[in-house]
Design a protein around this motif. Structure first.
Motif: not given
Ligand SMILES: [Mg+2]
Ligand SMILES: Nc1nc2c(ncn2[C@@H]2O[C@H](COP(=O)(O)OP(=O)(O)OP(=O)(O)O)[C@@H](O)[C@H]2O)c(=O)[nH]1
Length: 595
Positions: A17-19, A41-43, A52-54, A75-78
């Motif tokens: 997702k984040s990629t 976006l994973d700051k 991982i996205t939190i 909106i990117d999600t975990p």
């Molecule tokens: Mg992610």
């Protein structure tokens, strides 16, 4: 407004997702190519360390398609199951969702769970298969599975490589063509917005993330929060670029933020509706279902003076993570602290780490527990949230604990090994279902406590990452349980007390003292660690007295990071040393709880 599209990216963990969000940011020129780092976006520190996205992340992009300019709010999600509350909240702010499936893994448990959430919101779903660049990608098979799941033709599925930037334009085109723009007429209504997230900023106070449904909002507008029944004046409005970018106004259909300068942390609730102050007719949105905590952990400050700081920190984190619940409690041995509820083990670990890193708090953390139901000798029901509140065995008539229905999707080759583990954790076979020719869904009933403590990591490693799981609580069942107490240097350490099945007392007791021996920092004196049940010692280990520099022992692993931590936590350490008290870093607690 015709040119606005609001959408989320949803998927199982690690499906890319984040990629994919990176490629969108690049292609739309939101972030220039030389500034993009993977998972831009994973700051948060923890997101980068764990990969991982939190937190969900909103970002506004603009994109020219066929000579028309479009505003794309993403909106990117975990993907991790513990953060599904983030996914469900993000979906209430958008009209569509990209459902991403990793072609090397196929459909997995959170693919199904998150798709369900999207369907409940009546969202348009755009199916996308990712990682087609990988040699072992099973593109055709995944396409079949996904087409069957969504009841669509295979030609509707877009195949991409988020990493290499293949076919990303096709996804943007589908977003523009398939996802409807926000409803047009709403712009004429008085202002109304949904709060889908929030954050505390030390300078600006509470920042509320909103989806504007009706009308528009500008600086100076007097507003009220419907559920909280509070009033405020708007000080700033803006978009996510992805940084906060102040604007003149935000209008119906758009996603953005407002700042009111409110510093009262309990006032703003995610899911609340904001309207104009003098509007008495607008109705509130349904809001979000409350997150239902699965496990409970007690958090106590190691220095009692830090109680207020801990309280403030929890309130601030709750703004950013409404799935966190907490309640003040007092215990003889530990002083004043909080009983906190979490959606799972990772959630608990992340919050505890954030308390330590972002607020410099040293904490005593109790063993994760579910909510046990105890019927006492007087036939009275009691709910127990922590091993330290376990009643004296002579008062107990019977004990019940929560059970779940567990579904595991796995390639058939790993199913025997997985079933073995489940059985060793008191699981009871329910049924199997087939998913394609090579995969199977194992359905078992199992005690919740066994599912939320490291079980996922175990089946992941056995299946080389291919198995995934989901579970739902089905109710309470009778159990034979005992409390193991831990004594360190002869003193009972309630935080490490644990409730275990009666027939596992010995193995658990031995395991616990061994784990403590491996992880506790050595002291100036020899340290005896004992496990006891009903006052009887069942296991024992000794930690030799320390010789050299403490810091070597205190922290294993990455030295520079730990070093930074050390700096942050310096405050008050001397005081503890003088009192001869153990000081245990947050990650050590979770190391000890891991099995
Ligand atoms: Mg992610
Ligand atoms: N080979 C290959 N790897 C990819 C592709 N897309 C993502 N990855 C890799 O997959 C891993 C996970 O990617 P992320 O973008 O962090 O996945 P995610 O879905 O955002 O993960 P969570 O937010 O934690 O659920 C990273 O190592 C990426 O480099 C792709 O198209 N091809």
């Amino acid at each position: 407004m015709d040119n606005i599209r609001n959408f989320s990216i949803i998927a199982h963990i690690d499906h890319g997702k984040s990629t994919l969000a990176d490629r969108f940011l690049e292609l739309t020129g939101t972030i220039s190519k030389d500034r993009i780092i993977p998972q831009f976006l994973d700051k948060m520190d923890l997101e980068r360390e764990k990969g991982i996205t939190i937190k969900m992340k909103p970002v506004r992009m603009s994109y020219n398609f066929n000579g028309q300019n479009y505003i794309l709010n993403l909106i990117d999600t975990p993907g991790h199951v513990d953060f599904s509350y983030e996914v469900s909240r993000s979906l209430a702010a958008v009209e569509g969702a990209i459902l991403l499936v990793d072609a090397t893994k196929g459909i997995q448990a959170q693919t199904l769970a998150n798709l369900e959430l999207a369907k409940k919101q009546n969202l348009i779903v755009i199916p996308v298969i990712n990682k087609i660049d990988l040699e072992y990608a099973k593109i055709e098979e995944t396409k079949k599975e996904l087409a069957a799941l969504l009841n669509i033709g295979e030609s509707e599925i877009i195949q991409i490589s988020a990493k290499n930037g293949v076919n990303i334009e096709k996804v943007l085109e589908a977003i523009i063509k398939k996802i409807p723009p926000p409803l047009k007429d709403n712009i004429l209504n008085p202002f109304r917005a949904l709060i889908f997230d929030s954050k505390y900023d030390p300078y600006k106070g509470v920042i509320t993330y909103i989806r504007v449904i009706d009308g528009e909002v500008k600086k100076g507008l007097k507003i009220k929060f419907l559920a909280a029944k509070e009033k405020a004046e708007v000080k700033e409005v803006g978009y996510f670029n992805p940084e906060f970018s102040p604007q003149e106004k935000i209008s119906a259909g758009e996603i953005g933020y407002i700042i009111t300068g409110i510093k009262d942390l309990s006032m703003i609730k995610v899911g609340d509706t904001i309207i104009e102050e003098n509007n008495f007719t607008s109705l509130p949105f349904p809001g979000y279902r409350e997150a239902k905590p699965m496990i409970f952990i007690s958090l106590y400050p190691q220095r009692s003076n830090d109680f207020d700081l801990l309280k403030e920190a929890l309130l601030k984190l709750k703004l950013n993570d409404p799935a966190l619940v907490f309640e003040q409690e007092t215990k003889e041995a530990l002083g004043r602290g909080f009983r906190c509820g979490f959606l799972g083990g990772l959630h608990a670990e992340i919050i505890s780490e954030r308390l330590s890193r972002e607020f410099g708090l040293d904490l005593i953390i109790s063993t994760p527990s579910v909510v046990y139901k105890i019927i006492d000798k007087k036939n009275k029901e009691r709910f127990i949230y922590s091993a330290s509140d376990w009643p004296n065995p002579s008062e107990i008539q019977s004990i019940e604990e929560p059970w779940v229905l567990l579904e595991i999707i796995t390639p058939i080759v790993y199913s025997a090994k997985i079933s073995e583990i489940i059985k060793s954790l008191r699981g009871i076979f329910y049924e199997t279902k087939y998913l394609g020719a090579e995969r199977i869904i194992l359905v078992y009933e199992m005690p919740l406590i066994e599912v939320i403590t490291n079980f996922y990591d175990k089946i992941k490693s056995i299946s080389k990452g291919f198995a995934s799981m989901n579970y739902n609580v089905i109710g309470y069942r009778a159990s034979e349980l005992e409390k193991i107490e831990i004594l360190i240097a002869g003193k009972k350490e309630e935080a490490f007390s644990k409730i275990v099945p009666k027939d596992k007392i010995l193995s658990e007791g031995r395991y616990l003292v061994k784990k403590l021996k491996e992880n506790l920092p050595p002291q100036q004196f020899e340290l005896v660690i004992q496990a006891a049940v009903r006052g009887k010692i069942i296991a024992r280990e000794t930690i030799k007295a320390r010789r050299k520099d403490v810091t070597d022992y205190l922290y294993g692993g990455d030295y520079t990071r730990k070093r930074k931590l050390l700096e942050k936590q310096k405050r008050g350490k001397k005081e503890l040393k003088e009192k001869g008290q153990l000081r245990i870093p947050v990650e050590t607690f979770f190391e000890i709880f891991r099995e």
